[in-house]
Design an enzyme around this catalytic site. Structure first.
Site, mmCIF file in Angstrom:
data_model
loop_
_atom_site.group_PDB
_atom_site.id
_atom_site.type_symbol
_atom_site.label_atom_id
_atom_site.label_comp_id
_atom_site.label_asym_id
_atom_site.label_seq_id
_atom_site.Cartn_x
_atom_site.Cartn_y
_atom_site.Cartn_z
ATOM 1 N N CYS A 1 -4.553 -3.843 8.713
ATOM 2 C CA CYS A 1 -5.389 -3.366 7.609
ATOM 3 C C CYS A 1 -6.249 -4.498 7.058
ATOM 4 O O CYS A 1 -7.350 -4.266 6.572
ATOM 5 C CB CYS A 1 -4.516 -2.777 6.505
ATOM 6 S SG CYS A 1 -3.774 -1.208 6.975
ATOM 7 N N CYS B 1 -13.250 -16.235 13.595
ATOM 8 C CA CYS B 1 -13.131 -14.856 13.124
ATOM 9 C C CYS B 1 -12.707 -14.917 11.655
ATOM 10 O O CYS B 1 -13.127 -15.812 10.928
ATOM 11 C CB CYS B 1 -12.153 -14.053 13.986
ATOM 12 S SG CYS B 1 -10.455 -14.695 13.991
ATOM 13 N N LYS C 1 5.575 -9.718 -6.273
ATOM 14 C CA LYS C 1 5.394 -8.272 -6.146
ATOM 15 C C LYS C 1 6.678 -7.523 -6.499
ATOM 16 O O LYS C 1 6.632 -6.421 -7.061
ATOM 17 C CB LYS C 1 4.970 -7.907 -4.713
ATOM 18 C CG LYS C 1 3.505 -8.074 -4.428
ATOM 19 C CD LYS C 1 3.168 -7.477 -3.059
ATOM 20 C CE LYS C 1 1.702 -7.722 -2.732
ATOM 21 N NZ LYS C 1 1.358 -7.203 -1.391
ATOM 22 N N GLY D 1 0.799 -1.218 0.000
ATOM 23 C CA GLY D 1 0.000 0.000 0.000
ATOM 24 C C GLY D 1 0.832 1.268 0.000
ATOM 25 O O GLY D 1 0.602 2.164 -0.817
ATOM 26 N N ASP E 1 3.410 -3.093 7.496
ATOM 27 C CA ASP E 1 2.083 -2.964 8.114
ATOM 28 C C ASP E 1 1.948 -3.751 9.404
ATOM 29 O O ASP E 1 0.840 -4.040 9.836
ATOM 30 C CB ASP E 1 1.005 -3.419 7.123
ATOM 31 C CG ASP E 1 1.140 -4.897 6.752
ATOM 32 O OD1 ASP E 1 2.120 -5.535 7.188
ATOM 33 O OD2 ASP E 1 0.259 -5.414 6.041
ATOM 34 N N ASN F 1 -5.076 -6.737 -3.390
ATOM 35 C CA ASN F 1 -4.055 -5.679 -3.352
ATOM 36 C C ASN F 1 -4.396 -4.509 -4.270
ATOM 37 O O ASN F 1 -3.981 -3.370 -4.029
ATOM 38 C CB ASN F 1 -2.685 -6.218 -3.788
ATOM 39 C CG ASN F 1 -2.148 -7.356 -2.939
ATOM 40 O OD1 ASN F 1 -1.407 -8.192 -3.441
ATOM 41 N ND2 ASN F 1 -2.523 -7.412 -1.673
ATOM 42 N N LEU F 2 -5.137 -4.784 -5.346
ATOM 43 C CA LEU F 2 -5.266 -3.813 -6.432
ATOM 44 C C LEU F 2 -6.078 -2.580 -6.047
ATOM 45 O O LEU F 2 -6.005 -1.558 -6.714
ATOM 46 C CB LEU F 2 -5.880 -4.487 -7.672
ATOM 47 C CG LEU F 2 -5.113 -5.696 -8.220
ATOM 48 C CD1 LEU F 2 -5.787 -6.224 -9.476
ATOM 49 C CD2 LEU F 2 -3.650 -5.372 -8.505
ATOM 50 N N GLN F 3 -6.819 -2.650 -4.944
ATOM 51 C CA GLN F 3 -7.627 -1.513 -4.490
ATOM 52 C C GLN F 3 -6.741 -0.352 -4.022
ATOM 53 O O GLN F 3 -7.174 0.781 -3.944
ATOM 54 C CB GLN F 3 -8.562 -2.025 -3.381
ATOM 55 C CG GLN F 3 -9.200 -0.997 -2.481
ATOM 56 C CD GLN F 3 -8.502 -0.924 -1.128
ATOM 57 O OE1 GLN F 3 -7.413 -1.485 -0.926
ATOM 58 N NE2 GLN F 3 -9.125 -0.236 -0.197
ATOM 59 N N ARG F 4 -5.468 -0.632 -3.731
ATOM 60 C CA ARG F 4 -4.587 0.431 -3.211
ATOM 61 C C ARG F 4 -3.144 0.313 -3.699
ATOM 62 O O ARG F 4 -2.409 1.296 -3.669
ATOM 63 C CB ARG F 4 -4.611 0.435 -1.676
ATOM 64 C CG ARG F 4 -4.033 -0.815 -1.068
ATOM 65 C CD ARG F 4 -4.480 -1.061 0.367
ATOM 66 N NE ARG F 4 -3.964 -2.337 0.863
ATOM 67 C CZ ARG F 4 -4.470 -3.526 0.527
ATOM 68 N NH1 ARG F 4 -5.490 -3.606 -0.313
ATOM 69 N NH2 ARG F 4 -3.950 -4.644 0.999
#
Length: 394
Positions: A205, A352, A99, A54, A143, A83-86
């Site tokens: 995140c 969860c 990556k 990110g 992160d 991952n592609l959203q950010r």
């Protein structure tokens, strides 16, 4: 422009800029504070970016565009659709690729004159200091707390400054840490966070989410700080924490001071143990009280009465849930508020997203006397991957 609080340039200037480089960086060269000298320093700079995710994505793209001559990337992960959203350095065609490879290709498309060095490794106490010594500056886009403390301590031992950033939901933070900074201004991450927060206290995140564009805001501030350190212009965020709130759209800075009680850093430690993703109590509760997705499937098929409790948040339940489960968010269990809603006459199975929060909730149930409670290893993600593949994962 240099100010009383500016630092000397971190990097010596390169011998020259080529004709093509003058044309490429002309918008930098005509800024009086930066100029030819500053661009030559950028050309000579070696910057190591931890993570091509990110924060690493915008940071790497803008460092490359700015003309930083050598970019190192520490990254061992592969590109995933989520991952592609950010993580804008990667595209759809990169899903499943390294990556590091994907990031290198994007960087060279922006600026083919850059020396991109890939370190396809997990950063560990055994390799961090030696790796950092090869660079002028570290940019930390990780992160998790374990890696942040490792980056900090290795930077101290290697004598290197680093730019740190973090993001969560709608908020981001940036600072510069440099133990060996001139004029007694040395400060490091342990002055801000002497100890890691208790396990489960700060969601990742992946658990709490992040607004994609927040990465661009924070990543660009991190690159701005890197450029200032390399060229010696402006006042860096050394001794200051910048906090950005995207919903209120405000930036504020908080002064940081060296902790007089802080012990000097002399060696690297076991950071996973220091930060403990799951508390010792959670780990102890899970021993012998953990079932797999397949075992849960058999249990449900057997018709035996069990109570399946989902301890995630309502927004996560809306994305995906296991049929027959009941939603009781973890915090209501930890506070004791929801204990009266739990049955005493049949076994309880908690789950969860991945098994971290359910282990903490399991420990609370054991304390309250629910001795036969168990939790699902790998959470709803394991269930979706192993049992019901029609369910979405997030």
């Amino acid at each position: 422009m240099s100010s009383p609080k500016s630092l000397p340039p971190l990097v010596e200037p390169a011998a020259e800029l080529t004709r093509d480089e003058v044309a490429r960086y002309s918008r930098h060269l005509i800024i009086p504070d930066l100029g030819v000298d500053g661009q030559k320093r950028l050309k000579n700079a070696k910057v190591l970016v931890i993570g091509a995710g990110g924060l690493g994505s915008p940071a790497l793209l803008y460092l490359a565009a700015a003309g930083v001559g050598t970019l190192g990337i520490v990254e061992f992960d592969e590109v995933d659709a989520s991952n592609l959203q950010r993580q804008i350095i990667h595209g759809e065609s990169d899903i499943g690729r390294s990556k590091a490879d994907s990031a290198r290709d994007s960087i060279l498309e922006i600026n083919s004159g850059i020396d991109v060095r890939l370190h396809k490794i997990r950063l560990e106490p055994e390799n961090a200091v030696e790796l950092f010594e090869q660079y002028d500056l570290i940019v930390d886009g990780t992160d998790n707390f374990a890696t942040r403390y490792l980056v900090n301590d290795a930077a101290v031992l290697a004598g290197k400054p680093y730019v740190w950033g973090s993001i969560y939901r709608f908020e981001g933070q940036v600072s510069v840490f440099w133990e060996d900074a001139p004029d007694g201004r040395g400060i490091n991450y342990r002055d801000l966070y002497p100890e890691a927060p208790p396990p489960g206290m700060v969601p990742s995140c992946a658990e709490g989410g992040v607004l994609g564009v927040l990465c661009a805001s924070i990543g660009s501030v991190m690159v701005t700080e890197a450029i200032k350190l390399i060229t010696g212009i402006g006042e860096p965020l050394l001794g200051r924490l910048m906090v950005y709130d995207a919903l209120d759209m405000n930036y504020r800075t908080i002064k940081l001071r060296r902790d007089p009680e802080r012990q000097p850093i002399t060696e690297l430690i076991d950071y996973e143990a220091f930060c403990g993703v799951v508390s010792e109590e959670g780990q102890a509760a899970a021993v012998g009280s953990t079932i797999t997705a397949r075992e849960l499937e058999e249990l449900l098929a057997s018709g035996k009465p069990i109570e399946l409790i989902d301890v995630r948040e309502p927004v996560e339940w809306d994305i995906v849930h296991i049929e027959g489960a009941k939603l009781i968010p973890k915090d209501r269990i930890l506070s004791g508020e929801a204990l009266s809603e739990l049955p005493q006459n049949r076994p309880i199975v908690l789950h969860c997203k991945t098994g971290v929060r359910s282990a903490e909730a399991l420990a609370a149930l054991k304390r309250a006397g629910f001795s036969d409670a168990t939790h699902l290893q790998g959470g709803v993600i394991a269930w979706a991957n192993q049992v019901d593949k029609s369910l979405p994962v997030y």
